[in-house]
Design a protein around this motif. Structure first.
Motif: not given
Length: 181
Positions: A72-81, A84-90
């Motif tokens: 899954p992409l969310h395991k490959l990259v980190k995004v700034p906190k 909203s991480y939840r919005e990015w994940l959606s």
């Protein structure tokens, strides 16, 4: 006047405490009953061939590294906190990379994607979103070419890890930027 059926209510309550337990009712939405699960094939034929070849390339670049499939992409990259991480994940939660080649410390060093059928517009749009995010990380992203399954491990290493390496370079030693080696 209030018509309370107290004796009936108390009798029902006592009966529920001391009476026989009713048989467990099968829930109409019981997932296992309605959709009996069986083991699935994780990698199709082309992916299995790619996996074998990529493991050779990884052995040349990072001998103690890991080759992961369907990441899954969310395991490959980190995004700034700050957002909203939840919005990015959606927005990106359903995007997956076909293969991630990691060093021995678990850091992703290259990503390999299998080709997408040209007639599937939905997959093409998902692939474009995935590529936009991966390219922003400056991580090497390569689209698998079927003929590569016959390449040597060293040649595949050059195709998947395109960075120029200095003499005496050893991939599995952790490096920090601007630090003399």
């Amino acid at each position: 006047m209030l018509n309370l059926h107290l004796p009936r209510a108390v009798g029902a309550w006592l009966n529920s405490l001391t009476g026989p337990r009713p048989a467990r009712r099968t829930d109409a939405a019981d997932t296992v009953m309605h959709w009996p699960p069986t083991a699935a094939r994780v990698l199709v034929s082309a992916e299995r061939h790619a996996y074998k070849a990529l493991s050779l390339a990884l052995a040349h670049e990072h001998p103690k590294g890991f080759l992961l499939a369907h990441v899954p992409l969310h395991k490959l990259v980190k995004v700034p906190k700050q957002y909203s991480y939840r919005e990015w994940l959606s927005r990106t939660g359903l995007l997956t990379a076909d293969f991630a080649l990691c060093d021995e410390h678990g850091f992703v060093r290259a990503v390999v994607l299998m080709p997408v059928a040209e007639d599937n517009a939905r997959h093409a749009r998902k692939r474009e979103r995935l590529l936009r995010v991966l390219e922003a990380t400056e991580m090497p992203v390569t689209v698998w070419v079927r003929d590569w399954q016959n390449e040597t491990g060293e040649r595949l290493r050059q195709l998947v890890f395109p960075k120029v390496r200095a003499q005496g370079y050893y991939a599995d030693t952790p490096h920090t930027p601007n630090t003399p080696h």
